[in-house]
Design a protein around this motif. Structure first.
Motif, PDB file in Angstrom:
ATOM      1  N   THR A   1       0.836  -1.202   0.000  1.00  0.00           N
ATOM      2  CA  THR A   1       0.000   0.000   0.000  1.00  0.00           C
ATOM      3  C   THR A   1       0.867   1.247   0.000  1.00  0.00           C
ATOM      4  OG1 THR A   1      -1.692  -1.187   1.274  1.00  0.00           O
ATOM      5  CG2 THR A   1      -1.859   1.209   1.196  1.00  0.00           C
ATOM      6  N   PRO A   2       0.863   2.018  -1.069  1.00  0.00           N
ATOM      7  CA  PRO A   2       1.672   3.243  -1.094  1.00  0.00           C
ATOM      8  C   PRO A   2       1.021   4.354  -0.277  1.00  0.00           C
ATOM      9  CG  PRO A   2       0.406   3.058  -3.104  1.00  0.00           C
ATOM     10  CD  PRO A   2       0.120   1.811  -2.313  1.00  0.00           C
ATOM     11  N   LYS A   3       1.807   5.321   0.071  1.00  0.00           N
ATOM     12  CA  LYS A   3       1.294   6.462   0.807  1.00  0.00           C
ATOM     13  C   LYS A   3       0.508   7.354  -0.142  1.00  0.00           C
ATOM     14  CE  LYS A   3       2.703  10.259   3.862  1.00  0.00           C
ATOM     15  NZ  LYS A   3       3.851  10.977   4.495  1.00  0.00           N
ATOM     16  N   ILE A   4      -0.634   7.812   0.309  1.00  0.00           N
ATOM     17  CA  ILE A   4      -1.489   8.665  -0.522  1.00  0.00           C
ATOM     18  C   ILE A   4      -1.272  10.126  -0.146  1.00  0.00           C
ATOM     19  CG2 ILE A   4      -3.879   9.284  -1.045  1.00  0.00           C
ATOM     20  CD1 ILE A   4      -4.624   6.381  -0.745  1.00  0.00           C
ATOM     21  N   ARG A   5      -0.946  10.928  -1.166  1.00  0.00           N
ATOM     22  CA  ARG A   5      -0.782  12.362  -0.959  1.00  0.00           C
ATOM     23  C   ARG A   5      -2.141  13.042  -0.883  1.00  0.00           C
ATOM     24  NH1 ARG A   5       3.622  14.743  -5.099  1.00  0.00           N
ATOM     25  NH2 ARG A   5       1.961  16.311  -5.060  1.00  0.00           N
ATOM     26  N   THR A   6      -2.183  14.143  -0.209  1.00  0.00           N
ATOM     27  CA  THR A   6      -3.417  14.935  -0.140  1.00  0.00           C
ATOM     28  C   THR A   6      -3.133  16.352  -0.631  1.00  0.00           C
ATOM     29  OG1 THR A   6      -3.006  15.598   2.156  1.00  0.00           O
ATOM     30  CG2 THR A   6      -4.312  13.599   1.800  1.00  0.00           C
ATOM     31  N   SER A   7      -4.161  16.976  -1.146  1.00  0.00           N
ATOM     32  CA  SER A   7      -4.009  18.363  -1.599  1.00  0.00           C
ATOM     33  C   SER A   7      -5.315  19.101  -1.400  1.00  0.00           C
ATOM     34  CB  SER A   7      -3.574  18.411  -3.063  1.00  0.00           C
ATOM     35  OG  SER A   7      -4.537  17.769  -3.886  1.00  0.00           O
TER      36      SER A   7
ATOM     37  N   ASN B   1      -3.653   9.012  -7.701  1.00  0.00           N
ATOM     38  CA  ASN B   1      -4.421   8.751  -6.479  1.00  0.00           C
ATOM     39  C   ASN B   1      -4.228   9.808  -5.405  1.00  0.00           C
ATOM     40  OD1 ASN B   1      -6.108   6.616  -7.014  1.00  0.00           O
ATOM     41  ND2 ASN B   1      -4.721   5.036  -6.277  1.00  0.00           N
ATOM     42  N   ASP B   2      -3.793  11.016  -5.810  1.00  0.00           N
ATOM     43  CA  ASP B   2      -3.807  12.119  -4.852  1.00  0.00           C
ATOM     44  C   ASP B   2      -5.235  12.307  -4.357  1.00  0.00           C
ATOM     45  OD1 ASP B   2      -1.164  12.554  -5.342  1.00  0.00           O
ATOM     46  OD2 ASP B   2      -1.394  14.515  -6.294  1.00  0.00           O
ATOM     47  N   LYS B   3      -5.374  12.463  -3.057  1.00  0.00           N
ATOM     48  CA  LYS B   3      -6.692  12.699  -2.485  1.00  0.00           C
ATOM     49  C   LYS B   3      -6.923  14.198  -2.433  1.00  0.00           C
ATOM     50  CE  LYS B   3      -9.696  11.101   1.281  1.00  0.00           C
ATOM     51  NZ  LYS B   3      -9.740  10.322   2.549  1.00  0.00           N
TER      52      LYS B   3
END
Length: 456
Positions: A234-240, A317-319
């Motif tokens: 599971t990769p880390k999901i970035r947020t913006s 998959n940036d949130k």
């Protein structure tokens, strides 16, 4: 005396009329109906036989289901109704018998308690030819354990053989649904018509209860399921945070609504939410439709190329949290990479392939999609214009379009996607030669080795 004879004649006459009406098929014909829902052209002893039987005017007396194979009648089902009470009956059963494979005749016979056939009851027979096939497809996994990051891609290769093969695909189960990936015949790679391959991805999952299987079905309905072992990380999901302004809605959102012929909503926020949700989903569905057909050969070579001299401004998959006037109004996951270069930069094809779509596509604006074979596509969004036409075969790094701000773009950039059989996957893997070698080329070589052992 004469009156008596006339009365007697009338009684005989009307009695004959009544008898003709009541006990002959002239006025009351055979009303038995037999609807064979399964089998059809193919018969399997392992599949359920489903027959709907009804009679409008008389109760059912008997039902018999048989199969005539190699001059031998095999009784599959028989039922007698001792009391004339039932006018409708559904036959459902599994034969579970050893029946010779090959051509046969499927026969259904039904009799009723009708008195309209000279007191003998009516009989109806439905029969038709079938091909008996009770052997499920042979499926052998040729690739080993697949390794994948959630959002990334992987390759499965498998051997499938059945004389009457109907369908084969790879399915990824998650959160109670199955993502279905097309199995492409890989004879162009392996020289064997029974070898198939599927590129697949693991989409984001709440439960992370992934299960990957190959499903092969023949014309008789026999099904084989073979599990594909997959190790995933599971990769880390970035947020913006994205702030939506009235000016952005009046310019970008309104342009999309006008182009799509969609009436404006009561509020500017309503317009934005409609485009960001409904129109976006429609665009995803259109992309899936376009990417449902691909050439059964590898059109690309080596790693895929990023837009020349570009900087990454958003990743896969940036949130994204959308705010309007300081209030959170929507959340979406970004399905590709945003690549920024100079204004109106020339767009290079990520790899060789065939252009299968160019046109306006809602939030993507002017869009181009290239088929790279075996279900792998690249998508280029927010374009100004196209330098090649649909149907053209393009080479890797050939200039194919010009960037701009069409669609839901706040500034001039390229939105770049890699799509596998209609599902979005992380482009960063495809830009990496080492990933291509480890997860595609080596998998193909291993499958070739296992296939050679299978042929011995």
């Amino acid at each position: 005396m004469r009156k008596g004879r006339v009365l007697f004649a009338l009684i005989i006459f009307f009695g004959l009329i009544y008898a003709v009406y009541q006990y002959t098929p002239i006025f009351k014909p055979n009303t038995i109906e037999i609807v064979v829902k399964s089998p059809k052209a193919y018969f399997s002893a392992n599949k359920t036989v489903n027959i709907a039987i009804s009679d409008k005017t008389a109760p059912i007396k008997s039902i018999k289901v048989e199969l005539i194979s190699m001059n031998t009648t095999i009784k599959l089902f028989e039922k007698q109704f001792n009391e004339p009470l039932v006018k409708q009956f559904d036959v459902n059963f599994k034969p579970n018998k050893v029946i010779p494979q090959g051509k046969a005749v499927f026969v259904v016979s039904v009799e009723d308690y009708s008195k309209s056939n000279f007191l003998n009851g009516f009989k109806k027979v439905v029969q038709f030819p079938v091909f008996v096939d009770s052997t499920p497809p042979k499926v052998i996994l040729l690739s080993g354990v697949s390794r994948i990051k959630i959002g990334g891609a992987a390759l499965a290769i498998f051997y499938v053989k059945d004389t009457n093969l109907k369908d084969v695909y790879l399915g990824v189960s998650r959160d109670g649904v199955v993502d279905r990936f097309r199995a492409y015949n890989a004879q162009t790679i392996f020289g064997n018509p029974n070898v198939y391959l599927s590129f697949f991805t693991y989409r984001l999952s709440k439960l992370k209860n992934y299960s990957t299987n190959i499903y092969a079905t023949d014309e008789a309905g026999n099904l084989t399921i073979v599990h594909v072992p997959v190790f995933y990380t599971t990769p880390k999901i970035r947020t913006s945070r994205i702030n939506i302004t009235d000016e952005f809605i009046k310019t970008k959102v309104m342009a999309i609504l006008e182009h799509e012929g969609i009436p404006k909503k009561e509020t500017l926020l309503g317009d934005f939410l409609y485009v960001n949700d409904i129109v976006r989903k429609q665009n995803y569905a259109k992309v899936k439709e376009i990417c449902s057909k691909s050439e059964s050969k590898i059109l690309w070579k080596g790693r895929f190329s990023q837009l020349f001299r570009s900087a990454v401004t958003a990743t896969f998959n940036d949130k994204r949290f959308y705010y309007y006037k300081g209030k959170l109004v929507d959340v979406k996951y970004h399905k590709g990479y945003d690549l920024a270069s100079v204004r109106n930069a020339r767009v290079n094809a990520a790899n060789s392939g065939r252009v299968v779509f160019e046109g306006y596509l809602g939030v993507y604006g002017n869009t181009m999609i290239i088929d790279h074979g075996f279900g792998v596509f690249s998508l280029y969004g927010h374009l100004q214009s196209f330098l090649v036409s649909v149907g053209s075969y393009v080479k890797k790094n050939q200039y194919v379009a010009i960037t701009d701000t069409t669609g839901l773009a706040g500034g001039d950039h390229l939105h770049f996607d890699v799509v596998v059989d209609g599902y979005y996957t992380n482009p960063v893997d495809w830009w990496d030669y080492h990933w291509i070698k480890a997860h595609i080329l080596n998998v193909i070589d291993e499958a070739k080795t296992r296939l050679s052992l299978l042929n011995q």
